[in-house]
Design a protein around this motif. Sequence first.
Motif, mmCIF file in Angstrom:
data_model
loop_
_atom_site.group_PDB
_atom_site.id
_atom_site.type_symbol
_atom_site.label_atom_id
_atom_site.label_comp_id
_atom_site.label_asym_id
_atom_site.label_seq_id
_atom_site.Cartn_x
_atom_site.Cartn_y
_atom_site.Cartn_z
ATOM 1 N N LEU A 81 0.821 -1.219 0.000
ATOM 2 C CA LEU A 81 0.000 0.000 0.000
ATOM 3 C C LEU A 81 0.852 1.266 0.000
ATOM 4 O O LEU A 81 0.586 2.220 0.732
ATOM 5 C CB LEU A 81 -0.934 -0.010 1.223
ATOM 6 N N ASN A 82 1.874 1.297 -0.856
ATOM 7 C CA ASN A 82 2.814 2.410 -0.828
ATOM 8 C C ASN A 82 2.659 3.363 -2.002
ATOM 9 O O ASN A 82 3.497 4.241 -2.187
ATOM 10 C CB ASN A 82 4.257 1.892 -0.744
ATOM 11 N N TYR A 83 1.632 3.168 -2.814
ATOM 12 C CA TYR A 83 1.222 4.168 -3.812
ATOM 13 C C TYR A 83 -0.217 4.547 -3.499
ATOM 14 O O TYR A 83 -1.050 3.679 -3.203
ATOM 15 C CB TYR A 83 1.290 3.609 -5.231
ATOM 16 N N GLU A 84 -0.532 5.815 -3.590
ATOM 17 C CA GLU A 84 -1.884 6.249 -3.260
ATOM 18 C C GLU A 84 -2.918 5.576 -4.154
ATOM 19 O O GLU A 84 -4.015 5.234 -3.694
ATOM 20 C CB GLU A 84 -1.988 7.778 -3.382
ATOM 21 N N THR A 85 -2.587 5.348 -5.433
ATOM 22 C CA THR A 85 -3.546 4.701 -6.329
ATOM 23 C C THR A 85 -3.879 3.294 -5.865
ATOM 24 O O THR A 85 -5.028 2.846 -5.969
ATOM 25 C CB THR A 85 -2.998 4.654 -7.758
ATOM 26 N N HIS A 86 -2.891 2.575 -5.327
ATOM 27 C CA HIS A 86 -3.144 1.226 -4.839
ATOM 28 C C HIS A 86 -3.872 1.259 -3.494
ATOM 29 O O HIS A 86 -4.786 0.468 -3.251
ATOM 30 C CB HIS A 86 -1.833 0.461 -4.723
ATOM 31 N N ASP A 125 -2.124 -12.918 -8.985
ATOM 32 C CA ASP A 125 -2.108 -11.507 -9.368
ATOM 33 C C ASP A 125 -0.668 -11.019 -9.533
ATOM 34 O O ASP A 125 0.282 -11.618 -9.027
ATOM 35 C CB ASP A 125 -2.828 -10.679 -8.301
ATOM 36 N N TYR A 126 -0.515 -9.906 -10.218
ATOM 37 C CA TYR A 126 0.785 -9.287 -10.501
ATOM 38 C C TYR A 126 0.986 -8.070 -9.607
ATOM 39 O O TYR A 126 0.028 -7.424 -9.170
ATOM 40 C CB TYR A 126 0.857 -8.873 -11.972
ATOM 41 N N GLN A 211 -0.408 -1.293 -15.030
ATOM 42 C CA GLN A 211 0.057 -0.443 -13.933
ATOM 43 C C GLN A 211 1.044 0.573 -14.497
ATOM 44 O O GLN A 211 1.867 0.235 -15.358
ATOM 45 C CB GLN A 211 0.759 -1.275 -12.862
ATOM 46 N N GLU A 212 0.992 1.786 -13.984
ATOM 47 C CA GLU A 212 1.913 2.822 -14.446
ATOM 48 C C GLU A 212 2.013 3.902 -13.386
ATOM 49 O O GLU A 212 0.993 4.372 -12.866
ATOM 50 C CB GLU A 212 1.434 3.410 -15.772
ATOM 51 N N ARG A 252 -8.354 -5.873 -8.196
ATOM 52 C CA ARG A 252 -9.227 -4.732 -7.941
ATOM 53 C C ARG A 252 -9.895 -4.213 -9.215
ATOM 54 O O ARG A 252 -10.533 -3.161 -9.190
ATOM 55 C CB ARG A 252 -8.418 -3.613 -7.277
ATOM 56 N N ARG A 253 -9.766 -4.947 -10.304
ATOM 57 C CA ARG A 253 -10.423 -4.555 -11.545
ATOM 58 C C ARG A 253 -11.833 -5.136 -11.596
ATOM 59 O O ARG A 253 -12.153 -6.088 -10.892
ATOM 60 C CB ARG A 253 -9.596 -5.018 -12.745
ATOM 61 N N GLU A 254 -12.665 -4.543 -12.439
ATOM 62 C CA GLU A 254 -14.038 -5.030 -12.638
ATOM 63 C C GLU A 254 -14.230 -5.402 -14.100
ATOM 64 O O GLU A 254 -14.293 -4.525 -14.942
ATOM 65 C CB GLU A 254 -15.037 -3.949 -12.222
#
Length: 283
Positions: A81-86, A125-126, A211-212, A252-254
Amino acid sequence: MQFVSYTRLGLPGFGARVDGGIVDLTGRIRPGITSLRQAIAADLLGEAAPLVVGRPAEFTEADVALLPVVPDPGKILCVGLNYETHRAETKRPDAKHPTIFTRFADTQIAHRQPILKPRVSDHLDYEAELAVVIGRGGRYIPEDRALEHVAGYACYNDATIRDWQRHTFQFTPGKNFPSTGPFGPQLVTPDEVGDYRTLKIVGRLNGQVMQEATLADLIFPIETLISYCSSFTPLRPGDVILTGTPGGVGDRREPPVFMKSGDVFEVEIPGVGLLVNPIAVEP
Protein backbone atom coordinates in the motif's frame (compact mmCIF):
# COMPACT_ATOMS: atom_id res chain seq x y z
CA MET A 1 27.31 -0.73 -13.76
CA GLN A 2 24.94 -3.62 -14.20
CA PHE A 3 25.49 -6.96 -12.46
CA VAL A 4 23.85 -10.34 -13.03
CA SER A 5 23.82 -13.65 -11.18
CA TYR A 6 23.72 -16.94 -13.10
CA THR A 7 24.80 -20.50 -13.42
CA ARG A 8 27.21 -21.44 -16.21
CA LEU A 9 28.48 -24.91 -16.95
CA GLY A 10 26.60 -26.04 -13.86
CA LEU A 11 28.33 -23.61 -11.49
CA PRO A 12 26.86 -20.46 -9.91
CA GLY A 13 28.58 -17.15 -10.52
CA PHE A 14 28.10 -13.50 -11.30
CA GLY A 15 29.27 -10.96 -13.80
CA ALA A 16 28.76 -7.54 -15.33
CA ARG A 17 26.86 -6.61 -18.47
CA VAL A 18 28.81 -5.06 -21.34
CA ASP A 19 27.94 -4.44 -24.97
CA GLY A 20 27.17 -7.79 -26.52
CA GLY A 21 27.03 -9.88 -23.37
CA ILE A 22 28.63 -10.52 -20.00
CA VAL A 23 32.09 -10.34 -18.42
CA ASP A 24 32.52 -13.02 -15.76
CA LEU A 25 33.58 -11.74 -12.32
CA THR A 26 33.38 -15.03 -10.41
CA GLY A 27 36.50 -15.23 -8.25
CA ARG A 28 38.14 -12.37 -10.16
CA ILE A 29 37.49 -9.30 -8.05
CA ARG A 30 39.01 -11.17 -5.14
CA PRO A 31 39.70 -14.89 -4.70
CA GLY A 32 36.82 -16.61 -2.98
CA ILE A 33 34.23 -13.99 -3.99
CA THR A 34 31.96 -16.14 -6.14
CA SER A 35 28.52 -14.54 -5.72
CA LEU A 36 27.02 -11.10 -6.06
CA ARG A 37 25.94 -11.13 -2.43
CA GLN A 38 29.52 -11.83 -1.33
CA ALA A 39 30.79 -8.99 -3.52
CA ILE A 40 28.22 -6.62 -2.03
CA ALA A 41 29.07 -7.69 1.52
CA ALA A 42 32.78 -7.12 0.89
CA ASP A 43 32.04 -3.72 -0.67
CA LEU A 44 33.74 -4.76 -3.90
CA LEU A 45 31.30 -3.68 -6.62
CA GLY A 46 33.27 -0.49 -7.11
CA GLU A 47 36.38 -2.54 -7.84
CA ALA A 48 34.78 -4.30 -10.79
CA ALA A 49 35.28 -1.43 -13.24
CA PRO A 50 38.95 -2.17 -14.14
CA LEU A 51 37.94 -5.76 -14.91
CA VAL A 52 35.01 -4.70 -17.07
CA VAL A 53 35.45 -1.31 -18.75
CA GLY A 54 36.75 -1.68 -22.28
CA ARG A 55 36.68 -5.46 -22.21
CA PRO A 56 34.71 -7.48 -24.76
CA ALA A 57 31.95 -9.80 -23.67
CA GLU A 58 33.14 -13.28 -22.72
CA PHE A 59 29.76 -14.91 -23.33
CA THR A 60 26.17 -13.97 -24.03
CA GLU A 61 23.07 -14.28 -21.91
CA ALA A 62 22.14 -17.35 -23.96
CA ASP A 63 25.25 -19.07 -22.58
CA VAL A 64 24.05 -18.86 -18.97
CA ALA A 65 20.96 -19.54 -16.91
CA LEU A 66 20.12 -16.33 -15.10
CA LEU A 67 19.37 -16.45 -11.39
CA PRO A 68 17.43 -13.95 -9.29
CA VAL A 69 19.64 -10.87 -8.93
CA VAL A 70 20.46 -11.81 -5.34
CA PRO A 71 19.55 -15.51 -5.11
CA ASP A 72 20.21 -15.76 -1.38
CA PRO A 73 19.21 -12.57 0.46
CA GLY A 74 19.07 -12.85 4.22
CA LYS A 75 15.87 -10.80 4.27
CA ILE A 76 13.22 -9.76 1.76
CA LEU A 77 11.13 -6.99 3.29
CA CYS A 78 8.04 -6.07 1.27
CA VAL A 79 6.09 -2.84 1.50
CA GLY A 80 2.35 -2.84 0.95
CA LEU A 81 0.00 0.00 0.00
CA ASN A 82 2.81 2.41 -0.83
CA TYR A 83 1.22 4.17 -3.81
CA GLU A 84 -1.88 6.25 -3.26
CA THR A 85 -3.55 4.70 -6.33
CA HIS A 86 -3.14 1.23 -4.84
CA ARG A 87 -4.17 2.29 -1.32
CA ALA A 88 -7.31 3.91 -2.75
CA GLU A 89 -8.31 0.90 -4.85
CA THR A 90 -8.00 -1.37 -1.80
CA LYS A 91 -10.08 1.09 0.27
CA ARG A 92 -7.55 0.87 3.09
CA PRO A 93 -7.20 3.87 5.44
CA ASP A 94 -4.21 6.18 5.41
CA ALA A 95 -1.32 4.85 7.49
CA LYS A 96 1.22 6.61 9.69
CA HIS A 97 3.79 3.86 9.14
CA PRO A 98 4.77 1.59 6.24
CA THR A 99 2.99 -1.76 5.94
CA ILE A 100 5.77 -4.36 6.08
CA PHE A 101 5.60 -8.09 5.41
CA THR A 102 8.12 -10.72 4.34
CA ARG A 103 8.82 -12.91 1.35
CA PHE A 104 11.03 -16.00 1.53
CA ALA A 105 14.16 -16.23 -0.62
CA ASP A 106 13.23 -19.66 -1.98
CA THR A 107 10.13 -18.20 -3.68
CA GLN A 108 12.30 -16.18 -6.06
CA ILE A 109 12.81 -16.86 -9.77
CA ALA A 110 14.83 -15.23 -12.52
CA HIS A 111 14.06 -13.25 -15.65
CA ARG A 112 12.13 -15.40 -18.17
CA GLN A 113 11.52 -18.24 -15.73
CA PRO A 114 7.83 -19.16 -15.36
CA ILE A 115 5.70 -17.87 -12.52
CA LEU A 116 3.76 -20.90 -11.29
CA LYS A 117 0.04 -20.66 -10.64
CA PRO A 118 -0.53 -23.05 -7.71
CA ARG A 119 -3.05 -25.89 -7.85
CA VAL A 120 -4.98 -24.47 -4.94
CA SER A 121 -5.92 -21.10 -6.44
CA ASP A 122 -6.88 -19.29 -9.64
CA HIS A 123 -6.25 -15.88 -8.05
CA LEU A 124 -2.66 -15.26 -9.19
CA ASP A 125 -2.11 -11.51 -9.37
CA TYR A 126 0.79 -9.29 -10.50
CA GLU A 127 2.59 -6.51 -8.64
CA ALA A 128 5.23 -4.50 -10.53
CA GLU A 129 7.79 -3.10 -8.09
CA LEU A 130 11.22 -1.53 -7.71
CA ALA A 131 13.57 -3.59 -5.54
CA VAL A 132 16.25 -1.92 -3.44
CA VAL A 133 19.30 -4.05 -2.60
CA ILE A 134 21.16 -3.06 0.55
CA GLY A 135 24.90 -2.53 0.20
CA ARG A 136 26.07 -1.28 3.58
CA GLY A 137 24.26 -2.77 6.52
CA GLY A 138 23.23 -0.92 9.62
CA ARG A 139 20.76 -0.31 12.42
CA TYR A 140 18.82 2.90 13.06
CA ILE A 141 19.94 4.33 9.73
CA PRO A 142 18.95 8.02 9.49
CA GLU A 143 16.90 9.00 6.46
CA ASP A 144 19.44 11.60 5.33
CA ARG A 145 22.12 8.85 5.07
CA ALA A 146 19.88 6.02 3.87
CA LEU A 147 20.77 6.12 0.17
CA GLU A 148 24.43 5.63 1.10
CA HIS A 149 23.38 2.10 2.11
CA VAL A 150 21.99 1.15 -1.33
CA ALA A 151 24.00 -1.21 -3.54
CA GLY A 152 21.58 -0.93 -6.44
CA TYR A 153 18.12 -1.32 -7.89
CA ALA A 154 16.27 -4.00 -9.86
CA CYS A 155 12.83 -4.91 -11.12
CA TYR A 156 10.60 -7.23 -9.11
CA ASN A 157 7.18 -8.81 -9.52
CA ASP A 158 5.73 -9.51 -6.08
CA ALA A 159 3.17 -11.93 -7.52
CA THR A 160 0.40 -12.74 -5.05
CA ILE A 161 -2.17 -15.46 -4.47
CA ARG A 162 -4.98 -13.13 -3.46
CA ASP A 163 -7.42 -15.54 -1.86
CA TRP A 164 -4.67 -17.02 0.32
CA GLN A 165 -3.53 -13.51 1.20
CA ARG A 166 -6.99 -12.94 2.69
CA HIS A 167 -7.24 -16.11 4.74
CA THR A 168 -6.28 -13.97 7.76
CA PHE A 169 -5.07 -10.43 8.38
CA GLN A 170 -1.50 -11.66 7.83
CA PHE A 171 -0.22 -11.50 4.23
CA THR A 172 2.41 -14.25 4.53
CA PRO A 173 0.66 -17.25 2.89
CA GLY A 174 -0.43 -15.37 -0.22
CA LYS A 175 3.03 -13.92 -0.73
CA ASN A 176 5.17 -17.03 -0.43
CA PHE A 177 4.09 -19.69 -2.89
CA PRO A 178 7.03 -21.23 -4.79
CA SER A 179 8.12 -19.52 -8.03
CA THR A 180 6.14 -16.33 -7.48
CA GLY A 181 8.93 -13.79 -6.93
CA PRO A 182 10.58 -12.76 -10.23
CA PHE A 183 13.67 -10.64 -9.55
CA GLY A 184 15.87 -9.23 -12.29
CA PRO A 185 17.27 -9.28 -14.81
CA GLN A 186 20.12 -7.19 -13.37
CA LEU A 187 21.24 -5.02 -10.46
CA VAL A 188 21.90 -1.44 -11.57
CA THR A 189 24.16 0.66 -9.35
CA PRO A 190 22.92 4.02 -8.00
CA ASP A 191 25.42 6.07 -9.98
CA GLU A 192 23.88 4.75 -13.19
CA VAL A 193 20.29 5.23 -12.01
CA GLY A 194 20.62 8.75 -10.63
CA ASP A 195 17.62 10.18 -8.76
CA TYR A 196 15.27 7.22 -8.30
CA ARG A 197 12.29 9.57 -8.07
CA THR A 198 12.49 10.23 -11.79
CA LEU A 199 12.04 6.54 -12.62
CA LYS A 200 8.85 5.37 -14.28
CA ILE A 201 7.43 1.92 -13.50
CA VAL A 202 5.12 0.03 -15.86
CA GLY A 203 3.46 -3.38 -15.51
CA ARG A 204 2.14 -5.06 -18.67
CA LEU A 205 0.05 -8.19 -19.01
CA ASN A 206 0.23 -9.71 -22.49
CA GLY A 207 1.42 -6.35 -23.82
CA GLN A 208 -1.38 -4.32 -22.22
CA VAL A 209 -0.40 -1.66 -19.68
CA MET A 210 -2.03 -2.54 -16.35
CA GLN A 211 0.06 -0.44 -13.93
CA GLU A 212 1.91 2.82 -14.45
CA ALA A 213 3.45 5.32 -12.03
CA THR A 214 6.66 7.11 -11.15
CA LEU A 215 8.78 6.42 -8.07
CA ALA A 216 8.08 9.99 -6.96
CA ASP A 217 4.56 8.72 -6.20
CA LEU A 218 5.72 6.54 -3.30
CA ILE A 219 3.85 7.39 -0.10
CA PHE A 220 6.88 6.38 1.97
CA PRO A 221 10.06 7.11 -0.05
CA ILE A 222 13.02 4.77 -0.12
CA GLU A 223 14.90 6.80 2.50
CA THR A 224 12.01 6.37 4.93
CA LEU A 225 11.67 2.66 4.20
CA ILE A 226 15.36 1.98 4.86
CA SER A 227 15.34 3.99 8.08
CA TYR A 228 12.10 2.42 9.31
CA CYS A 229 13.12 -1.17 8.52
CA SER A 230 16.56 -0.73 10.06
CA SER A 231 14.89 0.40 13.28
CA PHE A 232 13.26 -2.98 13.92
CA THR A 233 15.83 -5.28 12.26
CA PRO A 234 19.50 -4.88 11.38
CA LEU A 235 19.87 -4.57 7.62
CA ARG A 236 22.64 -6.68 6.06
CA PRO A 237 24.40 -6.47 2.69
CA GLY A 238 22.29 -8.22 0.09
CA ASP A 239 18.99 -7.72 1.91
CA VAL A 240 16.15 -6.65 -0.36
CA ILE A 241 13.39 -4.10 0.19
CA LEU A 242 10.43 -4.19 -2.22
CA THR A 243 9.02 -0.69 -2.38
CA GLY A 244 5.38 -1.41 -3.21
CA THR A 245 3.17 -1.62 -6.28
CA PRO A 246 1.07 1.02 -8.07
CA GLY A 247 -2.68 0.82 -8.57
CA GLY A 248 -4.14 -1.32 -11.30
CA VAL A 249 -3.67 -4.77 -9.78
CA GLY A 250 -5.87 -7.44 -11.31
CA ASP A 251 -7.72 -8.24 -8.11
CA ARG A 252 -9.23 -4.73 -7.94
CA ARG A 253 -10.42 -4.56 -11.55
CA GLU A 254 -14.04 -5.03 -12.64
CA PRO A 255 -14.15 -7.84 -13.51
CA PRO A 256 -10.98 -9.10 -11.79
CA VAL A 257 -8.04 -10.04 -14.02
CA PHE A 258 -5.87 -12.88 -12.79
CA MET A 259 -2.85 -14.39 -14.54
CA LYS A 260 -3.23 -17.80 -16.16
CA SER A 261 -1.12 -20.30 -18.03
CA GLY A 262 0.20 -18.86 -21.28
CA ASP A 263 0.14 -15.24 -20.08
CA VAL A 264 3.26 -13.07 -19.95
CA PHE A 265 3.85 -10.30 -17.43
CA GLU A 266 6.48 -7.58 -17.82
CA VAL A 267 7.86 -5.14 -15.29
CA GLU A 268 9.69 -2.28 -16.98
CA ILE A 269 11.59 0.48 -15.22
CA PRO A 270 13.59 2.42 -17.84
CA GLY A 271 17.12 2.82 -16.59
CA VAL A 272 16.79 -0.27 -14.38
CA GLY A 273 15.55 -3.08 -16.61
CA LEU A 274 12.82 -5.11 -18.23
CA LEU A 275 11.72 -8.21 -16.31
CA VAL A 276 9.69 -10.71 -18.36
CA ASN A 277 8.05 -13.87 -17.05
CA PRO A 278 5.58 -16.30 -18.60
CA ILE A 279 2.89 -17.94 -16.49
CA ALA A 280 2.63 -21.70 -16.12
CA VAL A 281 0.70 -24.10 -13.90
CA GLU A 282 2.30 -25.86 -10.95
CA PRO A 283 3.03 -29.47 -11.95
